[in-house]
Design a protein around this motif. Structure first.
Motif, PDB file in Angstrom:
ATOM      1  N   ASP A 131      -6.267  11.595  -2.135  1.00 22.45           N
ATOM      2  CA  ASP A 131      -5.688  12.645  -1.289  1.00 22.45           C
ATOM      3  C   ASP A 131      -5.472  13.918  -2.084  1.00 22.45           C
ATOM      4  O   ASP A 131      -5.548  15.027  -1.553  1.00 22.45           O
TER       5      ASP A 131
ATOM      6  N   ASP B 182      -5.477   5.767  -3.182  1.00 19.13           N
ATOM      7  CA  ASP B 182      -5.440   6.628  -2.008  1.00 19.13           C
ATOM      8  C   ASP B 182      -4.672   7.915  -2.296  1.00 19.13           C
ATOM      9  O   ASP B 182      -5.078   9.003  -1.895  1.00 19.13           O
ATOM     10  N   ALA B 183      -3.555   7.762  -2.999  1.00 22.24           N
ATOM     11  CA  ALA B 183      -2.743   8.936  -3.322  1.00 22.24           C
ATOM     12  C   ALA B 183      -3.546   9.891  -4.202  1.00 22.24           C
ATOM     13  O   ALA B 183      -3.545  11.106  -3.973  1.00 22.24           O
TER      14      ALA B 183
ATOM     15  N   GLN C 153       2.240   9.326  -5.457  1.00 22.75           N
ATOM     16  CA  GLN C 153       2.483  10.686  -4.947  1.00 22.75           C
ATOM     17  C   GLN C 153       3.628  11.351  -5.693  1.00 22.75           C
ATOM     18  O   GLN C 153       3.594  12.541  -5.981  1.00 22.75           O
TER      19      GLN C 153
ATOM     20  N   ARG D  13      -4.967  -0.060  -3.960  1.00 23.45           N
ATOM     21  CA  ARG D  13      -5.512   0.825  -2.928  1.00 23.45           C
ATOM     22  C   ARG D  13      -4.551   1.979  -2.649  1.00 23.45           C
ATOM     23  O   ARG D  13      -4.961   3.131  -2.490  1.00 23.45           O
ATOM     24  N   GLY D  14      -3.282   1.659  -2.587  1.00 20.19           N
ATOM     25  CA  GLY D  14      -2.278   2.699  -2.343  1.00 20.19           C
ATOM     26  C   GLY D  14      -2.308   3.737  -3.451  1.00 20.19           C
ATOM     27  O   GLY D  14      -2.231   4.951  -3.203  1.00 20.19           O
ATOM     28  N   PHE D  15      -2.442   3.242  -4.643  1.00 23.12           N
ATOM     29  CA  PHE D  15      -2.505   4.124  -5.807  1.00 23.12           C
ATOM     30  C   PHE D  15      -3.743   5.036  -5.715  1.00 23.12           C
ATOM     31  O   PHE D  15      -3.654   6.257  -5.797  1.00 23.12           O
TER      32      PHE D  15
ATOM     33  N   PHE E 119       0.830  -1.206   0.000  1.00 22.89           N
ATOM     34  CA  PHE E 119       0.000   0.000   0.000  1.00 22.89           C
ATOM     35  C   PHE E 119       0.865   1.256   0.000  1.00 22.89           C
ATOM     36  O   PHE E 119       0.765   2.104  -0.878  1.00 22.89           O
TER      37      PHE E 119
ATOM     38  N   LYS F  97       1.562   3.908  -2.970  1.00 20.68           N
ATOM     39  CA  LYS F  97       1.106   5.273  -2.687  1.00 20.68           C
ATOM     40  C   LYS F  97       2.246   6.263  -2.912  1.00 20.68           C
ATOM     41  O   LYS F  97       2.063   7.323  -3.512  1.00 20.68           O
ATOM     42  N   GLU F  98       3.415   5.866  -2.455  1.00 18.84           N
ATOM     43  CA  GLU F  98       4.586   6.726  -2.626  1.00 18.84           C
ATOM     44  C   GLU F  98       4.857   6.963  -4.113  1.00 18.84           C
ATOM     45  O   GLU F  98       5.175   8.078  -4.537  1.00 18.84           O
TER      46      GLU F  98
END
Lengths: 335, 335
Positions: free
Chosen positions: B204, B200-201, B169, B196-198, B161, B165-166
């Motif tokens: 945000d 989520d970024a 971002q 999900r991480g993708f 995740f 996400k990183e």
DNA sequence: GTGAAAGCGCTAACAC
DNA sequence: GTGTTAGCGCTTTCAC
């Protein structure tokens, strides 16, 4: 752990019967068979292969020793072999020798102690003795990829000589005259063959191969990168370089680009093995195809024949052809 | 095959003595010990681990189930695990599940029958039941890479995740707003986490993720190539694409170039895993580093603890951080 | 058509 | 310090 005894007791039959339904090794009436199978399922019985192996002298496992499972060539070979052995009902114990003799011998010793039914080895060893001792003890062995002189086993080789010769001839046909060669750090039969093929092509064409164009590099990405840099320091520069394997060629490709060379316009590059990535690199890598599937299949076939038919005679040496795959990393020399 | 009996007879001692010098399991006078060792060497005795395993209930082998040993990530993991297990005196039985549930179960069954001392699995299964049954039968298991809800084992995960996400971002920071995502064909916990991480970024950053920018591709070179072609048919085109793994990103890189896109000028690409090749591709691939060595070490450690210390309590779930490695396949969007 | 029992090669409790 | 011996869980011969 539930045993055959537990099953026998609960199904009210003898252990012999249970064993026989397990292995379909003699007729068992449907009534008893059903009863036994039902109890096996109920108790979640899993026959102990260790115990049966003690009696039958079969473990249903073979050993596979490769130099390095991180290398895409060996990884694919290992995968393919696992696949055919799985199909034949065997498991494979995978060992990495790390090109280290001591380690290879340690693995052989362990595998023998574990009574694997057979062994497939891509040897780092050049010495037939430890292997011949295995065979003497009735352990079927097949050697792959690298010839060991004097070994008493089946061996499956690749047409290293002809493959590399074809590559060099292709380069010659394109018009290259200064061609570099990057070898493994320490040679083994297969690398020697490849180099011989290369030499032979040049010789046939009456092309001189100056020693400064031969570098003993390595088989890793970085090794190829270093090697090509070294070669490029020569004046005149080589217009093409042939590598012992794809990985080092790919490292060299990267390094050449970093040095503002264009591939193939300024420099042609050829690898060996045809790992999957070659078809996706930029430019796509011209290479010599290593018949991985055929080798795995053949290795499995020969080993299974020794194991299951207990053939004792005539060891076979088969050589699978390797052939040039022309992609995009090779072109006519400029000028 | 020479047995402990043969050795005992020839050395004129009891089998117990031979066994004890073999295992250093009780004191044996130097005289006898030397005599026994000499005879062992003379007869080329190799203790039968199958037999000892029947008594001790230890085989000195563990099973390792991976989806596909041809995949560089799994190949390296397998290599590293073999390495740590070899160091601890264990062999590893390598099995490919081919992402096939039936095959995975078949392997588990076989491995159990072979009484391996432990199991390391990168599961294709989402169902904890077959695995919990193993654990119930006292077979230590560690699950790697993919969470299975409800499983009673140690599990080692990667920060899917956060890693993804990183990556997203980073793309956002570069100014990308239309970012494509290429997933596996069928999702599993780890791929779901990555996605999900993708998401989520983007969320945000209040960026919309239109469904046409999400493609269910695959994990092979060709899959990535197909997927990116599909994405590039969109208008406006995405300026960046994130891939479930490196292999598909590399396939996409190739396809993008074939479509006359420049990477990263026209299109940024990010993979996942950080397989060795990423540092050598042209351009070098920006990716999320998968901590392979740490995972292999941790898996070995946890498994050995269960095997040798027989720990029964508290299953551990450890998550190793994954982090972005910025290379050359990512840049600001043009315009 | 089924069962009893010996034995595969080792380990380890027990005996001396 | 060392030896005797009963298993470990199966397979397989021999007997019925």
């Amino acid at each position: 752990m539930v045993t055959i005894r537990d099953v026998a007791k609960k199904a009210d039959v003898s252990v012999a019967t249970v064993s026989h339904v397990l292995n379909k090794t003699r007729f068992v009436s449907e009534v008893l068979r059903n009863r036994v199978e039902k109890v096996m399922a109920e108790l979640d019985f899993h026959s102990n292969i260790v115990a049966s192996g003690l009696r039958t002298k079969k473990t249903g496992s073979i050993g596979l020793i490769v130099p390095d499972n991180s290398n895409p060539l060996f990884a694919e070979l290992a995968h393919l072999i696992e696949d055919v052995m799985f199909g034949a009902g065997y498991s494979v114990v995978l060992c990495n020798s790390a090109n280290d003799l001591a380690r290879e011998k340690a693995h052989i010793r362990t595998l023998r102690s574990k009574r694997v039914d057979g062994l497939i080895i891509i040897p780092s060893i050049n010495d037939p003795e430890p292997i011949n001792r295995l065979v003497g003890n009735d352990l079927p062995v097949v050697i792959m990829d690298r010839a060991i002189p004097g070994v008493n086993t089946d061996v499956i080789l690749v047409g290293d000589f002809m493959g590399m010769k074809e590559a060099a001839q292709y380069l010659l046909r394109l018009g290259h005259r200064r061609i570099g060669y990057v070898d493994r750090p320490v040679d083994l039969p297969h690398s020697r063959e490849r180099f011989r093929g290369f030499q032979d092509a040049l010789q046939d064409a009456n092309i001189n191969l100056p020693p400064e164009l031969i570098v003993r590099g390595g088989f890793r990405y970085e090794d190829g990168a270093q090697a090509v840099k070294k070669l490029l320091r020569n004046r005149p520069q080589p217009t093409a370089v042939v590598f012992f394997n794809d990985i080092s060629a790919i490292g060299a490709l990267r390094a050449a680009i970093d040095q503002k060379m264009r591939v193939p316009e300024d420099l042609s590059l050829i690898g060996f093995d045809d790992i999957p990535y070659c078809a996706f690199s930029i430019p796509r890598l011209t290479t010599i195809h290593f018949p991985k599937r055929e080798m795995a299949l053949k290795a499995g076939e020969l080993l299974l024949r020794r194991i299951e038919l207990g053939e004792e005679h005539q060891f076979e040496t088969v050589t699978l052809p390797a052939y040039l795959v022309i992609r995009e990393s090779t072109a006519k020399p400029k000028g």
